[in-house]
Write an enzyme that holds these catalytic residues in place. Structure first.
Site, PDB file in Angstrom:
ATOM      1  N   LYS A  17      -5.357   2.868  -2.419  1.00  0.00           N
ATOM      2  CA  LYS A  17      -4.446   2.259  -1.454  1.00  0.00           C
ATOM      3  C   LYS A  17      -5.153   1.931  -0.139  1.00  0.00           C
ATOM      4  O   LYS A  17      -4.829   0.947   0.531  1.00  0.00           O
ATOM      5  CB  LYS A  17      -3.253   3.188  -1.205  1.00  0.00           C
ATOM      6  CG  LYS A  17      -2.313   3.306  -2.395  1.00  0.00           C
ATOM      7  CD  LYS A  17      -1.687   1.958  -2.745  1.00  0.00           C
ATOM      8  CE  LYS A  17      -0.627   2.067  -3.817  1.00  0.00           C
ATOM      9  NZ  LYS A  17       0.020   0.756  -4.101  1.00  0.00           N
TER      10      LYS A  17
ATOM     11  N   TYR B  34      -5.479   8.654  -5.727  1.00  0.00           N
ATOM     12  CA  TYR B  34      -4.497   7.642  -5.322  1.00  0.00           C
ATOM     13  C   TYR B  34      -4.821   7.017  -3.962  1.00  0.00           C
ATOM     14  O   TYR B  34      -4.832   5.791  -3.817  1.00  0.00           O
ATOM     15  CB  TYR B  34      -3.112   8.288  -5.288  1.00  0.00           C
ATOM     16  CG  TYR B  34      -1.991   7.378  -4.855  1.00  0.00           C
ATOM     17  CD1 TYR B  34      -1.588   6.304  -5.638  1.00  0.00           C
ATOM     18  CD2 TYR B  34      -1.305   7.605  -3.659  1.00  0.00           C
ATOM     19  CE1 TYR B  34      -0.549   5.480  -5.253  1.00  0.00           C
ATOM     20  CE2 TYR B  34      -0.261   6.791  -3.260  1.00  0.00           C
ATOM     21  CZ  TYR B  34       0.117   5.730  -4.056  1.00  0.00           C
ATOM     22  OH  TYR B  34       1.143   4.913  -3.667  1.00  0.00           O
TER      23      TYR B  34
ATOM     24  N   SER C 123       0.855  -1.183   0.000  1.00  0.00           N
ATOM     25  CA  SER C 123       0.000   0.000   0.000  1.00  0.00           C
ATOM     26  C   SER C 123       0.895   1.237   0.000  1.00  0.00           C
ATOM     27  O   SER C 123       1.835   1.320  -0.781  1.00  0.00           O
ATOM     28  CB  SER C 123      -0.932  -0.022   1.218  1.00  0.00           C
ATOM     29  OG  SER C 123      -1.786   1.098   1.232  1.00  0.00           O
TER      30      SER C 123
END
Length: 337
Positions: free
Chosen positions: A195, A191, A177
Site C-alpha cells: 500500500k 500488507y 491505499s
C-alpha cells in the site's frame, strides 16, 4: 514641570502600547493573508470533473466455472450502480479480468470497453487483498501475491488508460491505499509495503500527468466493513486487532462517497475522519497539494499533530509489550502445569 511630566507619561504609555499595536497589526495581516488564500485557492485548484450521466464499467477478477458467488456479487454490484443512473442512456458494463496478472489482457479488455462506451474519464483502482501476521510467520509467496494484487493490480489498468487521457488532456486516476499505507503497523509487514508503494507511484505519476490536466488521488481509508475485512480479521494477531480498534470501522458507503468526491475535485489525498486527516498531514512530505489552503493547513498543524502522534506510537508500543508479556506468562504457566 507638570506639563513635562505629563508629556513623559504619555510618551511612556505609547511605548508600552507599541507591542500590543504591533501584535494587532501582525494578527490583522495574518487574517488578511488567510482570507486572500481562501479567495484565490479555487482559482489554483483543478476544476471538478463532470461525471453526471457517465457510463460505468465494473470489473472483477477472472471468473472460473465454479465461482458462482463472484458472478452473483458482480451482477449485484451492477444492479446497485444502475439504481443511481440519472437517465436511460447510461450503461453499466461488467467485465471479468485479473488486473494483477497479464498486462496485455488488461489492456485488451479496457480497450474493448472504451470501444463500446467511449474513453475513460475516471479510473478507480480498488483491487486489493490483505493478510496479517507476524513477519516470520507469513508465507514468503504471500509477499509476492500482495504486491501483485495491491500494486501491479493498479499499475496495469492505469497504464492502459493514460495514453488516451493525455490525448484528451483530461481525466482522474484514483488509487485506493489504506491507513496502513501511511503508517507501518504490527502484523502488516506484507500488507503495508504494497500500500505504501501506491503512494510513490501516485506522486511520480501526478508530476507527469498534471501538465495534461490529469489529476491523481490516493485514498487512505481506515478499516472498512467489507467481506475482505471480515476474512482478514480471522487471522489478525491480537496486537493488530487492539491497535486497529483505536480508529474504528467505517461503512463502505461512507468511504465511497468521500473517495469519489475527492477524486472528482482532483484532490491528491483523500482521508477519513480526524485520525485520517492527522495522518495525511503528518505524512504529506513532498506530496503534491491541490490548493494553497491545504499546504497552509499542513504547515500550521504539523507540530501539533506530531506531538499527538508520539502519544499514539507510545500507546501502540505499549500494546505490543503487554501482549508479549501476557504471551510469555501464559507459556510459563503452561510449562508449570
Amino acid at each position: 514641570m507638570s506639563s513635562a511630566l505629563s508629556h513623559w507619561l504619555s510618551f511612556s504609555s505609547w511605548w508600552l502600547l507599541l507591542p500590543f499595536v504591533m501584535l494587532l497589526v501582525v494578527a490583522a495581516f495574518i487574517v488578511a493573508f488567510v482570507l486572500l488564500l481562501y479567495m484565490i485557492s479555487p482559482l489554483i485548484s483543478p476544476k471538478p470533473l463532470k461525471l453526471n450521466g457517465a457510463h460505468v464499467v465494473v470489473s472483477s477478477s477472472k471468473l472460473t466455472r465454479n465461482e458462482c458467488y463472484k458472478v452473483h456479487k458482480l451482477v449485484q454490484a451492477k444492479k446497485e450502480v444502475e439504481k443511481c443512473a440519472i437517465n436511460d442512456k447510461q450503461v453499466v458494463l461488467c467485465i471479468s479480468v485479473d488486473v494483477s496478472k497479464d498486462y496485455n489482457q488488461v489492456e485488451s479488455v479496457i480497450k474493448q470497453a472504451q470501444e463500446k462506451l467511449g474513453p475513460v474519464d475516471m479510473l478507480v483502482n480498488c483491487a486489493g487483498t490483505s493478510i496479517s501476521g507476524k513477519f516470520e510467520e507469513v508465507e514468503v509467496d504471500r509477499f509476492k501475491k500482495l504486491m501483485e494484487v495491491n500494486y501491479l493490480g493498479s499499475v496495469y489498468p492505469t497504464r492502459a488508460v493514460v495514453t488516451t487521457m493525455k490525448e484528451r488532456r483530461m481525466g482522474r486516476i484514483m488509487f485506493v491505499s489504506s491507513q496502513a499505507g501511511q503508517i507501518g503497523l504490527f502484523g502488516y509487514t506484507a500488507y503495508s509495503p504494497s500500500k505504501f508503494a501506491l503512494r510513490g507511484l501516485a506522486e511520480a505519476l501526478q508530476m507527469e500527468m498534471k501538465p495534461y490536466n490529469i489529476y491523481v488521488t490516493v485514498a487512505y481509508p481506515p478499516d472498512t466493513d467489507t467481506p475482505g475485512f471480515a476474512e482478514e480479521s480471522k487471522t489478525k494477531p491480537l496486537e493488530t486487532k487492539l491497535i486497529s480498534e483505536t480508529s474504528g470501522v467505517c461503512q463502505p458507503e461512507q468511504v465511497a462517497k468521500i473517495v469519489v468526491k475527492d477524486a472528482v475535485q482532483g484532490n491528491f489525498t483523500s482521508s477519513f475522519g480526524p485520525d485520517g486527516y492527522m495522518l495525511s498531514a503528518l505524512t504529506c512530505g513532498m506530496s503534491p497539494v491541490t490548493s494553497i489552503t491545504e499546504g497552509l493547513q499542513q504547515i500550521v498543524t504539523m507540530g501539533l499533530f506530531r506531538t499527538i502522534a508520539l502519544f499514539y506510537l507510545g500507546s501502540f508500543d505499549s500494546i505490543v509489550r503487554r501482549c508479549m508479556i501476557q504471551r510469555e506468562q501464559s507459556k510459563a504457566a503452561d510449562k508449570r502445569e
